[in-house]
Design a protein around this motif. Structure first.
Motif, PDB file in Angstrom:
ATOM      1  N   ARG A 108       0.824  -1.212   0.000  1.00 28.92           N
ATOM      2  CA  ARG A 108       0.000   0.000   0.000  1.00 28.92           C
ATOM      3  C   ARG A 108       0.855   1.258   0.000  1.00 28.92           C
ATOM      4  O   ARG A 108       1.740   1.417   0.826  1.00 28.92           O
ATOM      5  CB  ARG A 108      -0.933   0.012   1.219  1.00 28.92           C
ATOM      6  CG  ARG A 108      -2.091  -0.968   1.107  1.00 28.92           C
ATOM      7  CD  ARG A 108      -3.123  -0.756   2.201  1.00 28.92           C
ATOM      8  NE  ARG A 108      -4.268  -1.637   2.021  1.00 28.92           N
ATOM      9  CZ  ARG A 108      -5.328  -1.346   1.267  1.00 28.92           C
ATOM     10  NH1 ARG A 108      -5.377  -0.173   0.644  1.00 28.92           N
ATOM     11  NH2 ARG A 108      -6.315  -2.201   1.143  1.00 28.92           N
ATOM     12  N   SER A 152      -1.068   4.332  -0.628  1.00 31.09           N
ATOM     13  CA  SER A 152      -2.159   5.294  -0.749  1.00 31.09           C
ATOM     14  C   SER A 152      -1.814   6.575   0.001  1.00 31.09           C
ATOM     15  O   SER A 152      -1.269   6.536   1.111  1.00 31.09           O
ATOM     16  CB  SER A 152      -3.455   4.695  -0.183  1.00 31.09           C
ATOM     17  OG  SER A 152      -3.756   3.462  -0.812  1.00 31.09           O
ATOM     18  N   ASN A 153      -2.122   7.734  -0.624  1.00 30.35           N
ATOM     19  CA  ASN A 153      -1.882   9.040   0.010  1.00 30.35           C
ATOM     20  C   ASN A 153      -0.426   9.195   0.482  1.00 30.35           C
ATOM     21  O   ASN A 153      -0.161   9.734   1.555  1.00 30.35           O
ATOM     22  CB  ASN A 153      -2.821   9.237   1.201  1.00 30.35           C
ATOM     23  CG  ASN A 153      -4.262   9.412   0.756  1.00 30.35           C
ATOM     24  OD1 ASN A 153      -4.617  10.404   0.139  1.00 30.35           O
ATOM     25  ND2 ASN A 153      -5.095   8.421   1.073  1.00 30.35           N
ATOM     26  N   TYR A 178      -1.547  -0.852  -4.278  1.00 34.99           N
ATOM     27  CA  TYR A 178      -2.386   0.344  -4.169  1.00 34.99           C
ATOM     28  C   TYR A 178      -1.496   1.586  -4.274  1.00 34.99           C
ATOM     29  O   TYR A 178      -0.710   1.884  -3.386  1.00 34.99           O
ATOM     30  CB  TYR A 178      -3.136   0.350  -2.837  1.00 34.99           C
ATOM     31  CG  TYR A 178      -4.182  -0.736  -2.725  1.00 34.99           C
ATOM     32  CD1 TYR A 178      -5.499  -0.514  -3.128  1.00 34.99           C
ATOM     33  CD2 TYR A 178      -3.854  -2.000  -2.230  1.00 34.99           C
ATOM     34  CE1 TYR A 178      -6.460  -1.516  -3.031  1.00 34.99           C
ATOM     35  CE2 TYR A 178      -4.802  -3.005  -2.135  1.00 34.99           C
ATOM     36  CZ  TYR A 178      -6.106  -2.755  -2.536  1.00 34.99           C
ATOM     37  OH  TYR A 178      -7.049  -3.747  -2.437  1.00 34.99           O
ATOM     38  N   ASP A 186      -3.101   4.560  -5.199  1.00 32.01           N
ATOM     39  CA  ASP A 186      -4.164   5.543  -5.353  1.00 32.01           C
ATOM     40  C   ASP A 186      -3.920   6.801  -4.510  1.00 32.01           C
ATOM     41  O   ASP A 186      -3.154   6.783  -3.549  1.00 32.01           O
ATOM     42  CB  ASP A 186      -5.508   4.926  -4.962  1.00 32.01           C
ATOM     43  CG  ASP A 186      -5.485   4.346  -3.551  1.00 32.01           C
ATOM     44  OD1 ASP A 186      -4.666   3.438  -3.310  1.00 32.01           O
ATOM     45  OD2 ASP A 186      -6.255   4.817  -2.698  1.00 32.01           O
ATOM     46  N   SER A 187      -4.563   7.894  -4.939  1.00 30.29           N
ATOM     47  CA  SER A 187      -4.537   9.167  -4.205  1.00 30.29           C
ATOM     48  C   SER A 187      -3.129   9.723  -4.044  1.00 30.29           C
ATOM     49  O   SER A 187      -2.715  10.109  -2.958  1.00 30.29           O
ATOM     50  CB  SER A 187      -5.215   8.999  -2.834  1.00 30.29           C
ATOM     51  OG  SER A 187      -6.535   8.520  -2.977  1.00 30.29           O
TER      52      SER A 187
END
Length: 264
Positions: free
Chosen positions: A54, A56-57, A75, A77-78
């Motif tokens: 991960r 993310s962000n 992941y 994303d963002s």
């Protein structure tokens, strides 16, 4: 009687302690090294028996390089990733799911997903800045692709792309024309547009008309030049005849004969 010599224990004890401390530091270093190699905000985990990574962000501006090659779910994303280069995921042969949603991706190079065709079954590119992408980018990819919520240019290229990929469930309605080769399509769902209009056929007709107009223009130029050339020759001949009339008789007849033979 022999008396046993006593050997001082302090140097031996200190040596053993130093060796133990050195081995402990090596062990800690080997355990901590993989974690410190990950980009800030990224971490591995295991979800439902699948190895997950991960990011993310994590404020990433590019696809990280130090992703474990046994990752099953990734992941990203963002973040603020602007484009996907060729071979961006080539070292992830076991990847099943790839989430790239909510980034700033405006360009995807051909071969960006090379090496993922065999296992990847989910690719999320929603909520990015994609305007136009070649269908070759998704060549041989069997994954279900989410292309929703991007500022798409609705044209023949997008039509070919949509027909080349398998869209994720419930995502097709959110592929909307932000711009189009035909103004009346702007703001409409793309699948609705191509249900009524074959954009590739329209493009072909437009191209054919443009070629005909260009050919007609060249033909008109050639005809105009020929007309100008003939008229110019006629004008030159008329002036020459008028000149001959002003000459004495013998010289005029000689010049007329020469002019007639030249014209013939």
């Amino acid at each position: 009687m022999t008396v046993a010599r006593r050997v001082p224990l302090r140097p031996i004890t200190m040596g053993l302690l130093l060796q133990s401390l050195f081995l402990l530091l090596l062990l800690l270093g080997s355990c901590l090294h993989p974690a410190t190699a990950f980009p800030k905000g990224c971490y591995p985990s295991e979800e439902e028996g699948l190895k997950t990574f991960r990011c993310s962000n994590a404020q990433l501006t590019e696809v990280p390089r130090d992703i474990p090659n046994d990752t099953n779910k990734l992941y990203l994303d963002s973040n603020q990733i602007p484009f996907l280069p060729r071979d961006a995921f080539r070292d992830l042969p076991l990847l099943l799911e790839l989430d790239l949603s909510h980034n700033a991706i405006a360009r995807v190079e051909s071969g960006a997903f090379q090496g993922l065709a065999e296992h990847l079954h989910s690719l999320d590119l929603s909520s990015n800045r994609l305007v136009s992408v070649s269908k070759d980018v998704f060549s041989n990819l069997k994954a279900k692709v989410n292309l929703s919520n991007n500022p798409w240019l609705c044209d023949c290229r997008l039509q070919e792309l949509i027909r080349a990929v398998e869209l994720a469930a419930d995502s097709s309605g959110s592929i909307v024309c932000d711009s189009s080769t035909q103004e009346e399509h702007v703001g409409k769902a793309f699948l609705q547009v191509i249900a009524d209009t074959d954009l590739c056929n329209v493009y072909k007709k437009t191209t054919d008309i443009a070629m005909l107009v260009t050919m007609f223009g060249w033909f008109a130029m050639v005809i105009s030049y020929l007309v100008y050339y003939v008229r110019q020759n006629q004008e030159d001949a008329r002036r020459h005849l008028e000149y001959l009339k002003s000459l004495p008789s013998k010289q005029r007849r000689s010049e007329e004969s020469s002019t007639i033979s030249t014209v013939v």
